[in-house]
Design a protein around this motif. Structure first.
Motif, PDB file in Angstrom:
ATOM      1  N   TRP A 196       0.870  -1.170   0.000  1.00 54.51           N
ATOM      2  CA  TRP A 196       0.000   0.000   0.000  1.00 54.51           C
ATOM      3  C   TRP A 196       0.910   1.224   0.000  1.00 54.51           C
ATOM      4  CZ3 TRP A 196      -3.056   1.911   4.843  1.00 54.51           C
ATOM      5  CH2 TRP A 196      -3.841   3.022   4.477  1.00 54.51           C
ATOM      6  N   GLU A 198       0.591   4.457  -0.147  1.00 53.81           N
ATOM      7  CA  GLU A 198       0.344   5.617   0.726  1.00 53.81           C
ATOM      8  C   GLU A 198       0.243   5.239   2.192  1.00 53.81           C
ATOM      9  OE1 GLU A 198      -1.758   4.604  -1.671  1.00 53.81           O
ATOM     10  OE2 GLU A 198      -1.296   5.964  -3.337  1.00 53.81           O
ATOM     11  N   LYS A 200       2.337   4.265   4.620  1.00 58.08           N
ATOM     12  CA  LYS A 200       3.249   4.848   5.615  1.00 58.08           C
ATOM     13  C   LYS A 200       2.942   6.314   5.856  1.00 58.08           C
ATOM     14  CE  LYS A 200       7.031   1.621   4.850  1.00 58.08           C
ATOM     15  NZ  LYS A 200       8.446   1.442   4.430  1.00 58.08           N
ATOM     16  N   GLU A 201       2.513   6.989   4.806  1.00 52.26           N
ATOM     17  CA  GLU A 201       2.157   8.397   4.945  1.00 52.26           C
ATOM     18  C   GLU A 201       0.912   8.556   5.824  1.00 52.26           C
ATOM     19  OE1 GLU A 201       0.686  12.072   2.060  1.00 52.26           O
ATOM     20  OE2 GLU A 201       1.752  10.368   1.175  1.00 52.26           O
ATOM     21  N   VAL A 202      -0.085   7.667   5.616  1.00 51.58           N
ATOM     22  CA  VAL A 202      -1.299   7.702   6.437  1.00 51.58           C
ATOM     23  C   VAL A 202      -0.962   7.389   7.897  1.00 51.58           C
ATOM     24  CG1 VAL A 202      -3.522   6.570   6.859  1.00 51.58           C
ATOM     25  CG2 VAL A 202      -2.830   7.109   4.522  1.00 51.58           C
ATOM     26  N   ALA A 204       1.826   7.875   9.428  1.00 48.82           N
ATOM     27  CA  ALA A 204       2.537   9.026   9.992  1.00 48.82           C
ATOM     28  C   ALA A 204       1.553  10.130  10.395  1.00 48.82           C
ATOM     29  CB  ALA A 204       3.550   9.561   8.986  1.00 48.82           C
ATOM     30  N   LYS A 205       0.532  10.380   9.562  1.00 49.21           N
ATOM     31  CA  LYS A 205      -0.482  11.395   9.882  1.00 49.21           C
ATOM     32  C   LYS A 205      -1.279  11.015  11.117  1.00 49.21           C
ATOM     33  CE  LYS A 205      -1.316  13.461   5.342  1.00 49.21           C
ATOM     34  NZ  LYS A 205      -2.317  13.701   4.277  1.00 49.21           N
ATOM     35  N   SER A 207      -0.375   8.981  13.511  1.00 45.11           N
ATOM     36  CA  SER A 207       0.507   9.052  14.677  1.00 45.11           C
ATOM     37  C   SER A 207       0.630  10.486  15.178  1.00 45.11           C
ATOM     38  CB  SER A 207       1.891   8.497  14.331  1.00 45.11           C
ATOM     39  OG  SER A 207       1.800   7.148  13.957  1.00 45.11           O
ATOM     40  N   GLU A 208       0.698  11.423  14.238  1.00 43.00           N
ATOM     41  CA  GLU A 208       0.786  12.836  14.608  1.00 43.00           C
ATOM     42  C   GLU A 208      -0.527  13.320  15.237  1.00 43.00           C
ATOM     43  OE1 GLU A 208       1.630  17.146  12.433  1.00 43.00           O
ATOM     44  OE2 GLU A 208       1.921  15.267  11.328  1.00 43.00           O
ATOM     45  N   GLU A 276      -9.951  12.235   1.487  1.00 43.74           N
ATOM     46  CA  GLU A 276      -8.639  11.650   1.768  1.00 43.74           C
ATOM     47  C   GLU A 276      -8.761  10.347   2.548  1.00 43.74           C
ATOM     48  OE1 GLU A 276      -4.398  12.948   3.891  1.00 43.74           O
ATOM     49  OE2 GLU A 276      -6.160  14.262   4.014  1.00 43.74           O
ATOM     50  N   TYR A 277      -9.777  10.269   3.438  1.00 44.98           N
ATOM     51  CA  TYR A 277      -9.920   9.098   4.305  1.00 44.98           C
ATOM     52  C   TYR A 277     -11.114   8.221   3.936  1.00 44.98           C
ATOM     53  CZ  TYR A 277      -6.673  11.718   7.263  1.00 44.98           C
ATOM     54  OH  TYR A 277      -5.588  12.406   7.741  1.00 44.98           O
TER      55      TYR A 277
END
Length: 356
Positions: A196, A198, A200-202, A204-205, A207-208, A276-277
């Motif tokens: 997938w 994207e 790791k980017e999701v 990271a978001k 987690s933030e 986006e989600y």
């Protein structure tokens, strides 16, 4: 003789009543499972059940037969009884399929009811699935009984002769023994990550967004993320997810793990409004003690969790603190055992009958 059949054989109009009833059996079908396909097959062009004088009908008050297709639960038993009572006399019931006869694959479920305990059943069409021919056999047997007043099976199996003393029995393959394995530990996180781009980017978001509230986060599949959160932080984490755009709960789940004295509680969230989600499912996971199954309700954050929390409260006994429906019946029939999906609920055990 059955009172319905007896009615057809009495009085000066008996020949006319028998003839009219025999060739005007209009079954209403009580479909709860996949046997409805076999019933449709029996009345489609291949078999054309209507040529026998049997015509599917939709309204109970204008029909004289019920075909039960599938499992009957405690709640559905009431519908079966009401349907039967609305039908004019003389009336008959046919049950098709293993689920209707003895529960099928759900035979030891807490919610199963045998149809013959609710209404008088005339004929059974066994099998999983039963064949269209077997259902039409039931109708033909019913028609013969209407004609003659005598009930007969359409198939008679020969009796098995006992082996005389002193003679050797033919060798048979022994039945498989029943093994009871130790309970494995329940691992929530999946060991591998799907492809997938994207993902790791999701992660990271997310987690933030959650910060220290996130105990552990992992990709479990394409467009799937699982996040571990402690019970005390769950409501706050849900509020942060709502602010980020995860605007509803798709499902709530409870996993009973009695050998570890815990329940695993899962809320699966997603978004309708944030593009986006929209395709992403994020599962928020926590654990509670089985001996003290209290968990904070999320209906103030996600109203869509309300129905699901009520359901799980009845099935597992988890108390969702803040949900006003706790302690009241919602989903199950009044005579259903308490918390039937907890694994300490005693189910009927399998019985193995060995040969002589």
């Amino acid at each position: 003789m059955d009172e319905m059949i007896e009615f057809l054989h009495k009085g000066p109009l008996a020949p006319l009543k028998k003839w009219g009833t025999k060739f005007s059996i209009w079954p209403t079908h009580l479909v709860t499972a996949c046997c409805g396909v076999e019933l449709a097959h029996a009345f489609a062009s291949g078999y054309d059940g209507e040529r026998l004088g049997v015509l599917n009908f939709g309204m109970a008050r204008q029909t004289n037969c019920i075909v039960v297709e599938g499992a009957i639960t405690r709640k559905m038993a009431r519908a079966l009884k009401i349907t039967y009572e609305q039908m004019p006399d003389p009336k008959f019931v046919i049950v098709m399929g293993a689920c209707g006869i003895k529960g099928g694959i759900f035979w030891n479920g807490y919610n199963m009811v045998k149809p013959f305990e609710v209404v008088p059943v005339k004929y059974f069409a066994p099998g999983c699935p039963p064949t269209p021919e077997s259902l039409l056999r039931c109708f033909r047997s019913l028609q013969k009984e209407i004609d003659t007043g005598e009930a007969k099976n359409s198939i008679v199996y020969p009796e098995v002769k006992k082996v005389e003393e002193g003679k050797k029995r033919a060798k048979r393959v022994p039945p498989s023994p029943k093994y009871v394995a130790n309970n494995p530990s329940v691992i929530v996180d999946m060991p591998r990550e799907e492809k997938w781009a994207e993902g790791k980017e999701v992660v990271a978001k997310l987690s933030e967004i959650l910060g220290e509230l996130c105990e552990k986060i992992k990709i479990t599949g394409k467009n799937r993320v699982a996040i571990r959160i402690k019970k005390d932080n769950f409501v706050e984490a849900a509020k942060k997810m709502l602010e980020a755009g995860f605007d509803h709960v798709k499902s709530v789940n409870v996993v009973d793990v009695p050998h570890e004295n815990k329940f695993i509680v899962e809320y699966v969230t997603s978004s309708y409004l944030n593009p986006e989600y929209r395709s992403i499912l994020v599962t928020l996971i926590s654990e509670i003690e089985r001996s003290d199954p209290v968990f904070p309700s999320l209906i103030e954050v996600w109203p869509s969790a309300d129905y699901l929390e009520r359901e799980l409260h009845e099935l597992f006994g988890v108390w969702f603190e803040g949900n006003p429906w706790m302690g009241r019946k919602f989903l199950l029939a009044p005579d259903t055992p308490e918390t039937p999906l907890r694994k300490d609920f005693k189910l009927q055990e399998e019985v193995y009958a060995g040969g002589e």
